[in-house]
Design an enzyme around this catalytic site. Structure first.
Site, mmCIF file in Angstrom:
data_model
loop_
_atom_site.group_PDB
_atom_site.id
_atom_site.type_symbol
_atom_site.label_atom_id
_atom_site.label_comp_id
_atom_site.label_asym_id
_atom_site.label_seq_id
_atom_site.Cartn_x
_atom_site.Cartn_y
_atom_site.Cartn_z
ATOM 1 N N CYS B 104 24.366 39.935 72.799
ATOM 2 C CA CYS B 104 23.735 38.626 72.652
ATOM 3 C C CYS B 104 24.816 37.554 72.668
ATOM 4 O O CYS B 104 26.003 37.852 72.775
ATOM 5 C CB CYS B 104 22.917 38.542 71.365
ATOM 6 N N ASP B 510 11.798 60.025 84.548
ATOM 7 C CA ASP B 510 12.803 60.915 84.026
ATOM 8 C C ASP B 510 12.465 61.093 82.548
ATOM 9 O O ASP B 510 11.769 60.264 81.972
ATOM 10 C CB ASP B 510 14.181 60.258 84.217
ATOM 11 N N ASP B 691 17.087 56.499 84.044
ATOM 12 C CA ASP B 691 18.226 55.843 83.411
ATOM 13 C C ASP B 691 19.538 56.567 83.642
ATOM 14 O O ASP B 691 20.586 55.994 83.433
ATOM 15 C CB ASP B 691 17.991 55.735 81.911
#
Lengths: 54, 812
Positions: B104, B510, B691
């Site tokens: 962030c 996945d 991923d």
């Protein structure tokens, strides 16, 4: 009609000025970091940045 | 942002019983490990503890500080540094770092401030979006290693990128795009202003001189838009034409040239309508869409970076006398013996020659549990040693490694991806062809009837049929959809992914890391006596172990009073034994604890000498929103299946919990790709969600691929859409928006087409009075833009939730 002759060129000059200012800002990396500046007012005392050069 | 007692003060991870305390401004805060404690106290010493107040996301769990220090030390070697550091004209040094774990804006702030406090560092520029930092320093007072040290101390792992990256094509691309967008925006606004004057003047009465002036002013502001902002389209079209193909850019460039050229001709003639406003708006909308996808692409990263991150930059090689030397990973040769410390990535493919170890191959194979490797077993480069150290003999390096093989597979899958002609592209190409044909017909027809009027009539056809409505119909809808999705933290890398997302008929997921977290969770305890007591006993034994099962038990026992265990002994592949309060206990697999093999292999048993006390059942944790996402997709008529590299029992368990009947286990990267080809052969439009590195070829070959931002960089670099939210819930929402977009797009096109088909014949015959043409034109473009704004509005009842975060007003 007469006012147009003055005001329209004026608006175009202002427009070109805004464009130049924006180009300058982009070239000088003003848009590089869009995240941190919004936090700066929230910090207490910024630590001294004697190392940093503009 | 920190809720006291909820977790580690620094990283938010679960606290161990009896956590270390970090002192911030004199007040103690619990942290999960010594690494976090050191980071917290160092940040406090630097006077930057505001970070904890400002941040909106917690950083990843800290890497072992000793390991970070070791990897930073490597960069003291001049022969390695040479490749990543650029010497500036004034003698200062510059390097570009890829920094892991920027979550962030506060991270960016923290990094900038703490590096600025390092003596000798003169410039720190952190790009949170790209996770990169550009650093300039004075070599007399600092060096790359000290800078990496400083980053490691506050908990960020950084890797210097090659000097080639320093040219920073990304920054130049982004700057140029911003300037082009600004010029197009300014131009469009001004041109619209002069056009409104003309439109109003057509209804009221307007001085012909003023009308003339407005036309020339329109030309003045539209010229830079066409010649500067629209350059990428002309360049793209030129490249496509030279390659003898018709890309997206050719019809776009033709349309821009047609509208602009015809309007210029009208202005010169001093009669008829000009469309400088439409052409500027057209360019502006197209550029806005491209800008959004460019930012998504920069976020996704590229393949070269991704590979650089996966394989470690250096290795520890044994010399002949048995001592270790550090060398760059690229210097390794087959036959070298390499030492890989616990928590490090393996630098090359090889064979384990030392003591047994445990490696995590989750990103490479999808296998969720760390695997035990014995002497003589193969080790894959890029996987991580979880329990080590490992000593391996290098067998394959560079382009021969499994990792490089996967990268090659990605490149191949990308090039063979079935490319459907895009709806927008098709429509634009057809449109341009029709207009040209019509104009030609008109010119030929009039040259027989009345050659003097042929030019004027042809021009009228060109101008009237190159309307804003048609030019705006597609870009306005797509740009709106991209902005809306971005506000949901769904980043679209390839614009036609929106269309493919709407059309998908099959979804392939996945498992490891996508549907499930890699961490285990305790789902059931079968105990004869008190469950909490049994769990506390198990946690006492498990506390010192790094095994994932042990860690899951310790996490589950958080909040219980865990006693101290003595003389803990860990048995490879079996479990743990120890003494708690003078009684000895065993914890582990049935084979180890009961000294007898049982079918129920997944269970973990706690026993003392008199028999079984409790049976713990663990399972992978489902990612938040996974079951909702799967249900929503299935409700939308999509067939969902799991293709995983993990063991069958684990895949079956996850599939059962999600209600998925189709699943495949133990699939390698190429087997996954084969399954995709099977589905394609059956005519399916496949959406792939993944991923891992092993998913990358599958992602690259899919009709539309969704990569998770938390996944491997290689996967992100091959995804069309990046889900940045931690929650899979956004996927069905994104699909909904994509479908809505396609519906609006079709409406817009149909409307524009109908309008033009109705008006063109009359215009060609000179039957449309100018004021009516003007009115129709502006109403028509207004209609398509307003219609595009409908995207994202809730029309039908939808699952509540994610869309509330993306109200139209918040879209940038």
């Amino acid at each position: 009609m007469n006012s147009l002759v003055v005001l329209i060129p004026l608006s175009i000059v202002v427009l070109i000025g805004a464009g130049i200012a924006f180009f300058w800002a982009v070239e000088n990396e003003q848009f590089e970091d869009m995240d941190t500046p919004r936090l700066l007012p929230l910090t207490d005392d910024p630590p001294p940045n004697e190392n940093e050069q503009p | 942002m920190n809720v006291p007692g909820a977790g580690c003060w620094h990283c938010g991870d679960t606290l161990p019983p009896d956590p270390p305390q970090a002192l911030v401004a004199g007040a103690p805060h619990p942290v999960c490990c010594q690494g976090c404690r050191a980071a917290v106290e160092w940040i406090d010493q630097l006077g930057l503890s505001d970070y904890y107040r400002l941040r909106s996301a917690t950083p990843p769990r800290l890497a072992d500080p000793a390991r970070s220090r070791r990897s930073a030390d490597v960069w003291q070697r001049p022969d390695l540094v040479r490749h990543v550091v650029r010497i500036l004209a004034d003698g200062r040094r510059e390097a570009l770092l890829s920094v892991d774990g920027i979550r962030c804006a506060a991270c960016v702030w923290l990094i900038e401030r703490s590096l600025a406090a390092v003596a000798g560092v003169q410039l720190v520029q952190v790009n949170g979006l790209a996770q990169r930092a550009r650093i300039v320093w004075d070599e007399q007072r600092a060096n790359l290693a000290t800078i990496l040290h400083a980053l490691a101390r506050i908990g960020y792992d950084a890797l210097p990128l090659g000097a080639g990256a320093l040219d920073d094509a990304r920054r130049r691309e982004s700057n140029a795009a911003m300037k082009r967008l600004a010029v197009a925006g300014f131009g469009a606004m001004q041109a619209m202003m002069y056009a409104s004057a003309l439109y109003l003047g057509a209804i009221e009465t307007m001085d012909p001189a003023a009308r003339e002036l407005m036309r020339w002013l329109g030309l003045l502001v539209a010229t830079p838009v066409v010649f500067y902002s629209a350059q990428p389209f002309f360049q793209g079209a030129w490249r496509a034409l030279r390659a003898r193909t018709l890309g997206v850019d050719v019809p776009v460039a033709l349309a821009i040239a047609l509208i602009f050229g015809a309007s210029v001709a009208q202005a010169l003639r001093g009669a008829g309508e000009v469309y400088f406003d439409s052409v500027s708006m057209f360019v502006f909308f197209l550029l806005a869409g491209r800008y959004l996808t460019m930012r998504a692409r920069h976020r996704a990263g590229d393949l070269a970076d991704a590979l650089a991150r996966l394989a470690p930059a250096y290795a520890e090689r044994y010399l002949a006398d048995g001592s270790l030397e550090r060398v760059g990973a690229s210097e390794l040769a087959p036959g070298d013996r390499v030492h890989v410390a616990q928590g490090m990535r393996i630098p090359a493919d090889g064979v384990l020659v030392g003591a047994a170890c445990r490696v995590d191959e989750a990103l490479l194979s999808g296998e969720s549990a760390p695997l035990r490797r014995r002497c003589g077993d193969a080790l894959v480069g890029g996987s991580m040693v979880v329990e080590g150290p490992a000593i391996l003999r290098v067998e394959r390096v560079g382009a021969d490694t499994a990792l490089a093989g996967i990268a090659a597979l990605v490149a191949r899958a990308q090039s063979t991806r079935p490319r459907l002609a895009r709806a927008g592209e098709q429509a634009a190409a057809g449109f341009v062809a029709r207009v040209l044909a019509l104009a030609a017909l008109c010119a030929i027809g009039w040259s027989f009837v009345d050659p003097a009027r042929a030019f004027a009539a042809t021009l009228a056809v060109l101008v009237v049929s190159c309307p804003c409505a048609f030019a705006l119909a597609v870009p306005a809808a797509i740009t709106r959809a991209l902005a809306l999705l971005a506000s949901m933290r769904v980043f679209v890398v390839r614009p036609d992914a929106v269309e493919q997302l709407a059309r998908a008929s099959h979804a392939v997921f996945d498992k490891t890391g996508t549907l499930t977290d890699t961490r285990l969770e305790l789902i059931a305890i079968d105990a004869a006596g008190d469950r909490d007591q049994a769990l506390a006993l198990a946690a006492a034994l498990a506390r010192g172990s790094r095994h994932p099962v042990a860690q899951a038990l310790v996490r589950a026992a958080a909040g219980l009073a865990v006693r101290h265990a003595d003389s803990i002994r860990s048995v490879d592949g079996g479990g743990l034994a120890g003494v708690v309060g003078k009684r000895s206990y065993r914890l582990g697999s049935p084979a180890f604890v009961l000294a007898a093999g049982q079918a129920d292999d997944d269970a973990v048993i706690l026993a003392d000498d008199s028999g079984v006390i409790a049976i713990f059942r663990l399972s992978e944790r489902l990612r938040s929103g996974a079951s909702e996402a799967v249900d929503a997709l299935r409700a939308g008529g999509i067939e969902v299946e799991i293709v995983s590299g993990d063991a069958a029992s684990k895949v079956a368990a996850a599939a059962r919990r999600l209600g998925i009947t189709q699943w495949r286990a133990r699939q390698s990267a190429s087997a996954k790709l084969e399954r995709l080809h099977e589905l394609h052969a059956g005519g399916a439009q496949v959406l792939v969600v993944g991923d891992g590195v092993n998913d990358a070829p599958l992602l690259a070959g899919a009709d539309v691929s969704v990569a998770l931002a938390s996944g491997a960089e290689l996967a992100r670099a091959s995804g069309d859409v990046i889900l940045d939210a931690d929650c899979l819930n956004t996927l069905p929402e994104a699909r909904l928006i994509a479908r809505q977009t396609m519906a609006v797009l079709r409406q817009n096109q149909r409307w524009a087409l109908t309008y033009n088909l109705t008006v063109v014949p009359f215009a060609a015959l000179g039957l449309v009075p100018p004021w009516l043409a003007a009115l129709g034109m502006s109403v028509s473009s207004l209609a398509v833009v307003l219609n595009a704004l409908r995207i994202g509005r809730r029309t039908a009842p939808q699952p509540a939730g994610v869309l509330t975060a993306a109200e139209p007003g918040q879209v940038a």
